[in-house]
Structure formats: C-alpha cells, structure tokens
Design a protein around this motif. Sequence first.
Motif, mmCIF file in Angstrom:
data_model
loop_
_atom_site.group_PDB
_atom_site.id
_atom_site.type_symbol
_atom_site.label_atom_id
_atom_site.label_comp_id
_atom_site.label_asym_id
_atom_site.label_seq_id
_atom_site.Cartn_x
_atom_site.Cartn_y
_atom_site.Cartn_z
ATOM 1 N N TRP A 192 0.839 -1.198 0.000
ATOM 2 C CA TRP A 192 0.000 0.000 0.000
ATOM 3 C C TRP A 192 0.872 1.246 0.000
ATOM 4 N N ASN A 193 0.575 2.168 -0.908
ATOM 5 C CA ASN A 193 1.316 3.420 -0.996
ATOM 6 C C ASN A 193 0.357 4.594 -1.051
ATOM 7 N N ARG A 194 0.762 5.685 -0.417
ATOM 8 C CA ARG A 194 -0.036 6.908 -0.410
ATOM 9 C C ARG A 194 0.039 7.563 -1.799
ATOM 10 N N VAL A 195 -1.118 7.885 -2.354
ATOM 11 C CA VAL A 195 -1.203 8.483 -3.685
ATOM 12 C C VAL A 195 -1.648 9.939 -3.546
ATOM 13 N N HIS A 196 -0.857 10.825 -4.133
ATOM 14 C CA HIS A 196 -1.091 12.269 -4.012
ATOM 15 C C HIS A 196 -1.666 12.827 -5.319
ATOM 16 N N SER A 197 -2.904 13.301 -5.270
ATOM 17 C CA SER A 197 -3.524 13.896 -6.459
ATOM 18 C C SER A 197 -2.834 15.212 -6.801
ATOM 19 N N ASN A 237 -14.354 12.337 -4.901
ATOM 20 C CA ASN A 237 -14.787 11.687 -3.651
ATOM 21 C C ASN A 237 -13.754 10.725 -3.069
ATOM 22 N N ILE A 238 -12.505 10.900 -3.460
ATOM 23 C CA ILE A 238 -11.406 10.123 -2.886
ATOM 24 C C ILE A 238 -10.545 11.095 -2.083
ATOM 25 N N PRO A 239 -10.380 10.881 -0.774
ATOM 26 C CA PRO A 239 -9.627 11.828 0.047
ATOM 27 C C PRO A 239 -8.184 11.999 -0.421
ATOM 28 N N ALA A 240 -7.628 13.159 -0.139
ATOM 29 C CA ALA A 240 -6.225 13.414 -0.473
ATOM 30 C C ALA A 240 -5.331 12.386 0.200
ATOM 31 N N ASP A 241 -4.316 11.951 -0.522
ATOM 32 C CA ASP A 241 -3.282 11.047 0.005
ATOM 33 C C ASP A 241 -3.850 9.705 0.488
ATOM 34 N N THR A 242 -4.836 9.196 -0.219
ATOM 35 C CA THR A 242 -5.383 7.866 0.050
ATOM 36 C C THR A 242 -4.365 6.796 -0.343
ATOM 37 N N HIS A 243 -4.358 5.691 0.381
ATOM 38 C CA HIS A 243 -3.486 4.563 0.048
ATOM 39 C C HIS A 243 -4.153 3.637 -0.975
ATOM 40 N N PHE A 244 -3.364 3.203 -1.959
ATOM 41 C CA PHE A 244 -3.804 2.223 -2.943
ATOM 42 C C PHE A 244 -2.779 1.090 -3.001
ATOM 43 N N TYR A 245 -3.207 -0.043 -3.560
ATOM 44 C CA TYR A 245 -2.372 -1.250 -3.549
ATOM 45 C C TYR A 245 -1.588 -1.401 -4.858
ATOM 46 N N ALA A 287 -1.844 11.830 -10.617
ATOM 47 C CA ALA A 287 -1.500 11.563 -9.222
ATOM 48 C C ALA A 287 -0.114 10.933 -9.177
ATOM 49 N N SER A 288 0.600 11.206 -8.092
ATOM 50 C CA SER A 288 1.961 10.684 -7.955
ATOM 51 C C SER A 288 2.094 9.925 -6.640
ATOM 52 N N THR A 289 3.181 9.168 -6.540
ATOM 53 C CA THR A 289 3.533 8.495 -5.303
ATOM 54 C C THR A 289 5.051 8.367 -5.270
ATOM 55 N N GLU A 290 5.578 7.830 -4.170
ATOM 56 C CA GLU A 290 7.030 7.672 -4.049
ATOM 57 C C GLU A 290 7.382 6.283 -3.559
ATOM 58 N N TYR A 291 8.372 5.705 -4.227
ATOM 59 C CA TYR A 291 8.999 4.468 -3.758
ATOM 60 C C TYR A 291 10.425 4.520 -4.289
ATOM 61 N N SER A 292 11.305 4.969 -3.491
ATOM 62 C CA SER A 292 12.710 5.283 -3.822
ATOM 63 C C SER A 292 12.838 6.545 -4.668
ATOM 64 N N LEU A 293 11.790 6.880 -5.423
ATOM 65 C CA LEU A 293 11.755 8.126 -6.182
ATOM 66 C C LEU A 293 10.294 8.458 -6.474
ATOM 67 N N LYS A 294 10.048 9.678 -6.908
ATOM 68 C CA LYS A 294 8.696 10.088 -7.251
ATOM 69 C C LYS A 294 8.355 9.586 -8.655
ATOM 70 N N PHE A 295 7.154 9.002 -8.795
ATOM 71 C CA PHE A 295 6.742 8.553 -10.119
ATOM 72 C C PHE A 295 5.234 8.735 -10.265
ATOM 73 N N SER A 296 4.748 8.560 -11.468
ATOM 74 C CA SER A 296 3.324 8.763 -11.745
ATOM 75 C C SER A 296 2.521 7.539 -11.317
#
Length: 196
Positions: free
Chosen positions: A117-122, A131-139, A155-164
């Motif tokens: 699960w990673n936090r996704v930033h719109s 209707n999806i809260p900011a920084d919701t976690h997705f799998y 929307a972006s997320t990070e795992y060692s670096l920022k990516f789409s």
Amino acid sequence: MIGIVQYGAGNIFSLCSALDRLGISYGMIEKPADFDLYDRYIIPGVGHAGAAMAKLEQTGLVAYIQKLQKPTLGICVGMQLLTAHSEEGDASLLNIIPVKTMRFADSAEYKVPHTGWNRVHSERDNPLFQNIPADTHFYFVHSYFIEYNEAYTLASTEYSLKFSASIWRDNFYGVQFHPEKSGIYGETLLTNFSKI
C-alpha cells in the motif's frame, strides 16, 4: 457499459469481481467490432509489458485502441502499455501518452518488486479521483514505473523516487495501482470511471 480488452495478459478475475460488486455492467473485447458495443474501455494487464504488447499486437486491436475517442482506463501493465516505451523487454508500446516505463533500481532499502500500500497524491482535479480523500493509500505490485512528467500526471507516489501513480491525456487514463484490490476507494475510482 465497460468493455474489457481481452488479450491474454493476465488474470482479470479480481477486476470482474469488483465490477460485479459495484453493479457495473461489462463485457469482453476480443475483436475490433466489439468496441462498438461499449461506451468506455478498460485495458487490464499483469506481468511483462513487452510480452503484453506482443499479445496485444497479435489481436489486431492496436490501431483501434490508438484511435479510441471514448474514456479508456489502463490498469497496472495496462497503464504502462499507454506509454511510448518500456525498459521491460526494450519494447515500443502504444505511444498514446509520450512518457517512458522504467525499472526500479534494487537497493537494500527498496526491494523490487514494489508490493504493498502506498499513499497516492492527487496533482490536479479530475473526475477519476472525485470523492477520494487526499493522500489515500492504494495497492501496488510492480517492478517498473512510469517516469514522472507533470504534463500527464494525475496523481503521484514515491517508492525510492517520485513517479506517476496515475496518468491522463484526453480520453485516456492510467493507474499503476490496482483499484480492484484497493478497498473502498479503489471501488470509488472504478465507479468514477464508469461515469466519466
């Protein structure tokens, strides 16, 4: 009604189960004429992007997908197929969204594949994330990522670096995560797509 592009690139049981739970009608697209039966489309996919593209080419559907005018959502490898090129198999892809798919670097801190699960930033307002809260976690489950490009990133997320985590161009949308495995907000995203 959603048409799922069926090209033999992975198990779509979870996706179909999620759509069933949500009461969203769907069917399978296996030949060009099938596109006319639906008002939006999903391109699923798991596994190897190069192999998935080869399978898609064998169906004869590539030229039709590239010209689609109705809302189209790529999920996981299906999102990667929307990009120009993947390092996985050094493969040219659909080139609908002009960004690249690249491999995560192995490290002691960041294991590959990225699983969990990673936090996704719109990054912008869009009906897909309504209707999806900011920084919701997705799998997520993936070894390759879409390079970050502000022009095409929803929307972006990070795992060692920022990516789409999600990309968008015109009527084409993509999500790297699996909404069908992401609980209530994953289901919200699928519902949103069914109404775009």
